[in-house]
Design a protein around this motif. Structure first.
Motif, mmCIF file in Angstrom:
data_model
loop_
_atom_site.group_PDB
_atom_site.id
_atom_site.type_symbol
_atom_site.label_atom_id
_atom_site.label_comp_id
_atom_site.label_asym_id
_atom_site.label_seq_id
_atom_site.Cartn_x
_atom_site.Cartn_y
_atom_site.Cartn_z
ATOM 1 N N LEU A 156 0.822 -1.213 0.000
ATOM 2 C CA LEU A 156 0.000 0.000 0.000
ATOM 3 C C LEU A 156 0.856 1.264 0.000
ATOM 4 C CD1 LEU A 156 -2.840 -0.999 2.482
ATOM 5 C CD2 LEU A 156 -3.003 -0.752 0.000
ATOM 6 N N ALA A 157 2.028 1.192 0.610
ATOM 7 C CA ALA A 157 2.921 2.361 0.642
ATOM 8 C C ALA A 157 3.485 2.679 -0.742
ATOM 9 C CB ALA A 157 4.052 2.126 1.635
ATOM 10 N N LEU A 158 3.388 1.743 -1.659
ATOM 11 C CA LEU A 158 3.912 1.953 -3.006
ATOM 12 C C LEU A 158 2.888 2.590 -3.944
ATOM 13 C CD1 LEU A 158 5.837 -1.407 -3.436
ATOM 14 C CD2 LEU A 158 6.772 0.832 -2.845
ATOM 15 N N LEU A 159 1.702 2.872 -3.448
ATOM 16 C CA LEU A 159 0.690 3.513 -4.282
ATOM 17 C C LEU A 159 1.187 4.868 -4.768
ATOM 18 C CD1 LEU A 159 -2.569 2.801 -2.255
ATOM 19 C CD2 LEU A 159 -1.881 1.783 -4.427
ATOM 20 N N PRO A 160 0.783 5.268 -5.983
ATOM 21 C CA PRO A 160 1.215 6.580 -6.464
ATOM 22 C C PRO A 160 0.507 7.699 -5.709
ATOM 23 C CG PRO A 160 -0.285 5.543 -8.023
ATOM 24 C CD PRO A 160 -0.008 4.539 -6.958
ATOM 25 N N GLY A 161 1.188 8.797 -5.600
ATOM 26 C CA GLY A 161 0.600 9.956 -4.943
ATOM 27 C C GLY A 161 1.629 10.688 -4.108
ATOM 28 N N PRO A 162 1.160 11.713 -3.403
ATOM 29 C CA PRO A 162 2.080 12.481 -2.558
ATOM 30 C C PRO A 162 2.552 11.653 -1.365
ATOM 31 C CG PRO A 162 -0.177 13.293 -2.366
ATOM 32 C CD PRO A 162 -0.188 12.256 -3.433
ATOM 33 N N TRP A 163 3.535 12.190 -0.661
ATOM 34 C CA TRP A 163 4.163 11.450 0.441
ATOM 35 C C TRP A 163 3.161 11.056 1.512
ATOM 36 C CZ3 TRP A 163 3.883 13.089 5.392
ATOM 37 C CH2 TRP A 163 3.501 14.412 5.601
ATOM 38 N N TRP A 164 2.167 11.906 1.771
ATOM 39 C CA TRP A 164 1.230 11.603 2.848
ATOM 40 C C TRP A 164 0.339 10.419 2.492
ATOM 41 C CZ3 TRP A 164 -3.846 12.107 1.518
ATOM 42 C CH2 TRP A 164 -4.143 12.929 0.425
ATOM 43 N N VAL A 165 0.138 10.150 1.214
ATOM 44 C CA VAL A 165 -0.610 8.956 0.795
ATOM 45 C C VAL A 165 0.219 7.711 1.109
ATOM 46 C CG1 VAL A 165 -1.522 7.692 -1.201
ATOM 47 C CG2 VAL A 165 -1.957 10.134 -0.959
ATOM 48 N N HIS A 166 1.526 7.795 0.883
ATOM 49 C CA HIS A 166 2.417 6.670 1.152
ATOM 50 C C HIS A 166 2.457 6.323 2.637
ATOM 51 C CE1 HIS A 166 3.940 6.653 -2.920
ATOM 52 N NE2 HIS A 166 4.135 7.967 -2.831
ATOM 53 N N VAL A 167 2.148 7.288 3.490
ATOM 54 C CA VAL A 167 2.182 7.076 4.932
ATOM 55 C C VAL A 167 0.788 6.778 5.488
ATOM 56 C CG1 VAL A 167 2.710 8.166 7.151
ATOM 57 C CG2 VAL A 167 4.231 8.517 5.196
ATOM 58 N N SER A 168 -0.182 7.591 5.107
ATOM 59 C CA SER A 168 -1.499 7.491 5.747
ATOM 60 C C SER A 168 -2.294 6.257 5.335
ATOM 61 C CB SER A 168 -2.317 8.752 5.480
ATOM 62 O OG SER A 168 -2.559 8.905 4.106
ATOM 63 N N VAL A 169 -2.224 5.852 4.082
ATOM 64 C CA VAL A 169 -3.012 4.688 3.649
ATOM 65 C C VAL A 169 -2.556 3.411 4.368
ATOM 66 C CG1 VAL A 169 -3.573 3.217 1.671
ATOM 67 C CG2 VAL A 169 -3.711 5.707 1.466
ATOM 68 N N PRO A 170 -1.262 3.096 4.422
ATOM 69 C CA PRO A 170 -0.863 1.899 5.172
ATOM 70 C C PRO A 170 -1.188 1.995 6.660
ATOM 71 C CG PRO A 170 0.920 2.613 3.749
ATOM 72 C CD PRO A 170 -0.120 3.674 3.692
ATOM 73 N N LEU A 171 -1.003 3.183 7.252
ATOM 74 C CA LEU A 171 -1.314 3.323 8.671
ATOM 75 C C LEU A 171 -2.800 3.150 8.954
ATOM 76 C CD1 LEU A 171 1.017 6.212 9.855
ATOM 77 C CD2 LEU A 171 1.165 3.785 10.399
ATOM 78 N N MET A 172 -3.637 3.678 8.082
ATOM 79 C CA MET A 172 -5.079 3.516 8.269
ATOM 80 C C MET A 172 -5.496 2.065 8.069
ATOM 81 S SD MET A 172 -6.645 7.016 6.670
ATOM 82 C CE MET A 172 -8.304 6.436 6.858
ATOM 83 N N ALA A 173 -4.898 1.379 7.106
ATOM 84 C CA ALA A 173 -5.212 -0.032 6.888
ATOM 85 C C ALA A 173 -4.795 -0.856 8.110
ATOM 86 C CB ALA A 173 -4.501 -0.548 5.637
ATOM 87 N N LEU A 174 -3.616 -0.577 8.648
ATOM 88 C CA LEU A 174 -3.145 -1.294 9.831
ATOM 89 C C LEU A 174 -4.037 -1.012 11.036
ATOM 90 C CD1 LEU A 174 -1.014 -3.119 11.129
ATOM 91 C CD2 LEU A 174 0.310 -1.049 11.602
ATOM 92 N N ALA A 175 -4.374 0.254 11.246
ATOM 93 C CA ALA A 175 -5.212 0.619 12.390
ATOM 94 C C ALA A 175 -6.597 -0.011 12.293
ATOM 95 C CB ALA A 175 -5.316 2.136 12.495
ATOM 96 N N ALA A 176 -7.207 0.039 11.115
ATOM 97 C CA ALA A 176 -8.550 -0.532 10.945
ATOM 98 C C ALA A 176 -8.538 -2.042 11.133
ATOM 99 C CB ALA A 176 -9.090 -0.172 9.565
#
Length: 107
Positions: A58-78
Motif C-alpha cells: 500500500l505504501a507503493l501507491l502513487p501519490g504524494p508522500w502523505w498517501v504513502h504514509v497514511s493509507v498503510p497506517l489507516m489499513a493497519l489501524a482498521a
C-alpha cells in the motif's frame, strides 16, 4: 525464552500465523497459545506480522508522500481494531479448527 512442548518451529509458526491447522503433536502448544495469559497480545502481534507486507504494498501507491504514509497506517489501524474487537471469536474458531475445547464464555 524456553520452548514449550509441541512448539511448531519456524515453518509451523508461519503456517499457524496464516491460519492453517497444525498437526496433533502441536495441540498442547496451540492450547497454551490461545488460553494462557497474553493470548490477545500474541494474536495481535501475529496479525501485525501478516499486515506488514500488505502495508508495504500500500505504501507503493502513487501519490504524494502523505498517501504513502497514511493509507498503510489507516489499513493497519482498521485491521487491528477489527481483530481486537473479534479476538474472542477468532480464538474460538482457531481452537475448533484444532479440535480443542473452547474456553467458557465470560459474561
Amino acid at each position: 525464552m524456553a520452548r514449550i512442548p509441541g512448539d511448531p518451529g519456524p515453518w509451523g509458526q508461519v503456517r499457524y500465523t496464516l491460519g492453517l491447522p497444525l498437526p496433533p503433536g502441536n495441540h498442547d502448544w496451540v492450547r497454551h497459545d490461545l488460553t494462557d495469559a497474553g493470548w490477545r497480545g500474541r494474536l495481535l502481534w501475529r496479525h501485525v506480522c501478516l499486515m506488514i507486507p500488505v502495508c508495504a504494498v500500500l505504501a507503493l501507491l502513487p501519490g504524494p508522500w502523505w498517501v504513502h504514509v497514511s493509507v498503510p497506517l489507516m489499513a493497519l489501524a482498521a485491521s487491528l481494531l477489527a481483530v481486537a474487537v473479534t479476538a474472542d471469536e477468532l480464538r474460538r474458531a482457531r481452537l475448533r479448527r484444532h479440535g480443542l475445547a473452547e474456553p467458557p464464555r465470560v459474561r
